[in-house]
Motif scaffolding. Structure first.
Motif, PDB file in Angstrom:
ATOM      1  N   ASP A   1     -25.689 -14.380 -35.195  1.00  0.00           N
ATOM      2  CA  ASP A   1     -25.218 -14.036 -33.858  1.00  0.00           C
ATOM      3  C   ASP A   1     -25.838 -12.734 -33.355  1.00  0.00           C
ATOM      4  O   ASP A   1     -25.270 -12.028 -32.529  1.00  0.00           O
ATOM      5  N   ILE A   2     -27.052 -12.406 -33.872  1.00  0.00           N
ATOM      6  CA  ILE A   2     -27.715 -11.181 -33.420  1.00  0.00           C
ATOM      7  C   ILE A   2     -28.090 -11.303 -31.950  1.00  0.00           C
ATOM      8  O   ILE A   2     -28.216 -12.410 -31.410  1.00  0.00           O
TER       9      ILE A   2
ATOM     10  N   LEU B   1     -29.717  -7.760 -23.513  1.00  0.00           N
ATOM     11  CA  LEU B   1     -29.650  -8.385 -24.829  1.00  0.00           C
ATOM     12  C   LEU B   1     -28.895  -9.704 -24.741  1.00  0.00           C
ATOM     13  O   LEU B   1     -27.890  -9.805 -24.036  1.00  0.00           O
ATOM     14  N   LEU B   2     -29.400 -10.699 -25.468  1.00  0.00           N
ATOM     15  CA  LEU B   2     -28.774 -12.020 -25.498  1.00  0.00           C
ATOM     16  C   LEU B   2     -28.687 -12.526 -26.930  1.00  0.00           C
ATOM     17  O   LEU B   2     -29.634 -12.365 -27.706  1.00  0.00           O
ATOM     18  N   THR B   3     -27.578 -13.158 -27.279  1.00  0.00           N
ATOM     19  CA  THR B   3     -27.563 -13.937 -28.512  1.00  0.00           C
ATOM     20  C   THR B   3     -28.316 -15.234 -28.236  1.00  0.00           C
ATOM     21  O   THR B   3     -28.506 -15.631 -27.068  1.00  0.00           O
ATOM     22  N   PHE B   4     -28.716 -15.918 -29.278  1.00  0.00           N
ATOM     23  CA  PHE B   4     -29.410 -17.187 -29.064  1.00  0.00           C
ATOM     24  C   PHE B   4     -28.448 -18.254 -28.538  1.00  0.00           C
ATOM     25  O   PHE B   4     -28.864 -19.182 -27.834  1.00  0.00           O
ATOM     26  N   ALA B   5     -27.161 -18.115 -28.841  1.00  0.00           N
ATOM     27  CA  ALA B   5     -26.171 -19.025 -28.258  1.00  0.00           C
ATOM     28  C   ALA B   5     -26.094 -18.815 -26.751  1.00  0.00           C
ATOM     29  O   ALA B   5     -26.009 -19.785 -25.971  1.00  0.00           O
TER      30      ALA B   5
ATOM     31  N   VAL C   1     -27.719 -23.619 -33.035  1.00  0.00           N
ATOM     32  CA  VAL C   1     -27.111 -23.807 -34.359  1.00  0.00           C
ATOM     33  C   VAL C   1     -27.734 -22.796 -35.320  1.00  0.00           C
ATOM     34  O   VAL C   1     -28.936 -22.860 -35.595  1.00  0.00           O
ATOM     35  N   PRO C   2     -26.947 -21.838 -35.817  1.00  0.00           N
ATOM     36  CA  PRO C   2     -27.484 -20.900 -36.804  1.00  0.00           C
ATOM     37  C   PRO C   2     -27.707 -21.597 -38.139  1.00  0.00           C
ATOM     38  O   PRO C   2     -26.865 -22.387 -38.588  1.00  0.00           O
ATOM     39  N   ILE C   3     -28.860 -21.350 -38.739  1.00  0.00           N
ATOM     40  CA  ILE C   3     -29.190 -21.943 -40.036  1.00  0.00           C
ATOM     41  C   ILE C   3     -29.620 -20.832 -40.991  1.00  0.00           C
ATOM     42  O   ILE C   3     -29.843 -19.701 -40.580  1.00  0.00           O
TER      43      ILE C   3
ATOM     44  N   THR D   1     -37.474  -9.764 -38.735  1.00  0.00           N
ATOM     45  CA  THR D   1     -37.175  -9.415 -37.344  1.00  0.00           C
ATOM     46  C   THR D   1     -35.818  -9.895 -36.842  1.00  0.00           C
ATOM     47  O   THR D   1     -35.273  -9.319 -35.895  1.00  0.00           O
ATOM     48  N   LEU D   2     -35.274 -10.937 -37.432  1.00  0.00           N
ATOM     49  CA  LEU D   2     -34.007 -11.490 -36.933  1.00  0.00           C
ATOM     50  C   LEU D   2     -32.827 -10.983 -37.753  1.00  0.00           C
ATOM     51  O   LEU D   2     -31.972 -11.761 -38.202  1.00  0.00           O
ATOM     52  N   ASP D   3     -32.802  -9.663 -37.941  1.00  0.00           N
ATOM     53  CA  ASP D   3     -31.701  -9.052 -38.692  1.00  0.00           C
ATOM     54  C   ASP D   3     -30.905  -8.074 -37.836  1.00  0.00           C
ATOM     55  O   ASP D   3     -30.034  -7.369 -38.334  1.00  0.00           O
TER      56      ASP D   3
END
Length: 275
Positions: A148-149, A184-188, A205-207, A235-237
Motif C-alpha cells: 500500500d505504498i 502521491l498515489l497508492t496503486f489501488a 492486487v498486491p502480490i 524502489t517499491l518499499d
C-alpha cells in the motif's frame, strides 16, 4: 539555428519518441538512434556508436532495458568516451529514481568531462497505457509487489519536456531534475482513477516479490525476471514516497496530474478493448 543534429538514443521508446516529435516540431535537427533508424544505434553493437554520434552537438541517453541491468554502467562509460571523441558537447541522461545502479551511471555522466543534465524519473504513468501493464489494465487486474505504498507517478510527457529543454538550452547544464507527479498515489488509488476514466473495472492486487518474479519469468525469462524483481525490491518499499520540484525548476510550471493522464489515455483509446 545550429544545424548539428541532436541524437535521441532510444528514439522509439516512451520518452525518446516524444522527444523526437517535440524537437522536430520546434525545428531542431534530430537524428534518431535505434537499431532500425537510418543511422543505427545499438547498445549491443558499439561499432554502431561512432556513426550515430558523428557531427552531433547533444545526445539524449536512454539505456535499454534499464540501468540496473548487468553491464549497463560499463556501456554508459564507453558511450561517454565515444561521445567525447566524436565532439559531442552535451549528454542528457534518463535515470531511475531511488536506484543505486542508476545513481552510479549518473556519476559516470557527471564526471565524463562533457556538459550534462540528469533527468531522474519516478514511476511512469504511461506504464499503464502503453507499457507492460496495459494488457493487465484491460484484463481488469493490476498485480504488483507494492503493498500500500504511495508513489509520485510521473507523466512521460513531463519527462520528455524536461529533456527537450535540457537538450536545447544551456541554462540546464549541470542540473539534476528529479521528475515526479504533483501528488502521491497508492496503486489501488491509481487503479481506481484508471477505472473511472476508462469506464472499465480495474483492481489493484498486491502480490509478493516471489509471485512477481514467477510472472516475469513467463514474460521475459530469468534475467528479465531477476533484474526487474530487484528493481521492485529496491524502489517499491516506500522510500520514494515524496514529491520533488524538478518539473517546476526546469519548466516553470506544475507537473501533469495523474487524473489528466487518465483522461487523455482513455480519450486516445489506450484502454479500449478490441471488439
Amino acid at each position: 539555428m545550429n544545424t548539428a543534429p541532436i541524437l535521441v538514443i532510444g528514439s522509439t521508446g516512451k520518452t525518446g519518441s516524444r522527444i523526437v516529435r517535440s524537437l522536430t516540431e520546434k525545428g531542431f535537427p534530430v537524428r534518431e538512434g535505434s537499431r532500425n533508424s537510418a543511422i543505427p544505434f545499438d547498445w549491443e553493437k558499439p561499432e554502431t556508436w561512432a556513426a550515430a554520434l558523428a557531427g552531433v552537438k547533444a545526445a539524449y541517453v536512454s539505456y535499454f532495458p534499464d540501468l540496473a541491468f548487468p553491464g549497463a554502467a560499463a556501456k554508459i562509460e564507453a558511450l561517454t568516451k565515444a561521445a567525447k571523441a566524436a565532439g559531442v558537447r552535451k549528454l542528457v541522461l534518463l535515470s531511475g529514481r531511488g536506484e543505486a545502479h542508476a545513481r552510479h551511471c549518473e556519476e559516470i555522466v557527471r564526471n565524463c568531462g562533457l556538459d550534462f543534465t540528469l533527468v531522474r524519473a519516478a514511476w511512469f504513468a504511461q506504464n499503464f497505457s502503453e507499457g507492460y501493464l496495459q494488457a493487465p489494465v484491460l484484463d481488469g487486474v493490476v498485480a504488483l509487489p507494492a503493498g500500500d505504498i504511495k508513489e509520485p507517478i510521473a507523466d512521460v510527457d513531463d519527462i520528455a519536456d524536461v529533456a527537450v529543454a535540457a537538450l536545447t538550452d544551456d541554462r540546464h547544464n549541470g542540473e539534476l531534475y528529479e521528475i515526479t507527479g504533483p501528488r502521491l498515489l497508492t496503486f489501488a488509488e491509481a487503479a481506481a482513477e484508471i477505472s473511472s476514466a476508462a469506464a472499465i473495472p480495474v483492481q489493484y492486487v498486491p502480490i509478493t516479490l516471489e509471485q512477481f518474479h514467477a510472472g516475469m519469468l513467463d514474460i521475459g525469462g530469468p534475467l528479465i525476471a531477476d533484474v526487474f524483481t530487484e528493481i521492485c525490491r529496491e524502489t517499491l518499499d516506500g522510500h520514494n514516497a515524496y514529491l520533488t520540484d524538478g518539473v517546476q525548476r526546469a519548466l516553470g510550471r506544475a507537473p501533469r496530474d495523474f487524473a489528466d493522464f487518465c483522461s487523455n489515455a482513455a480519450a486516445s483509446g489506450a484502454w479500449k478493448k478490441a471488439a
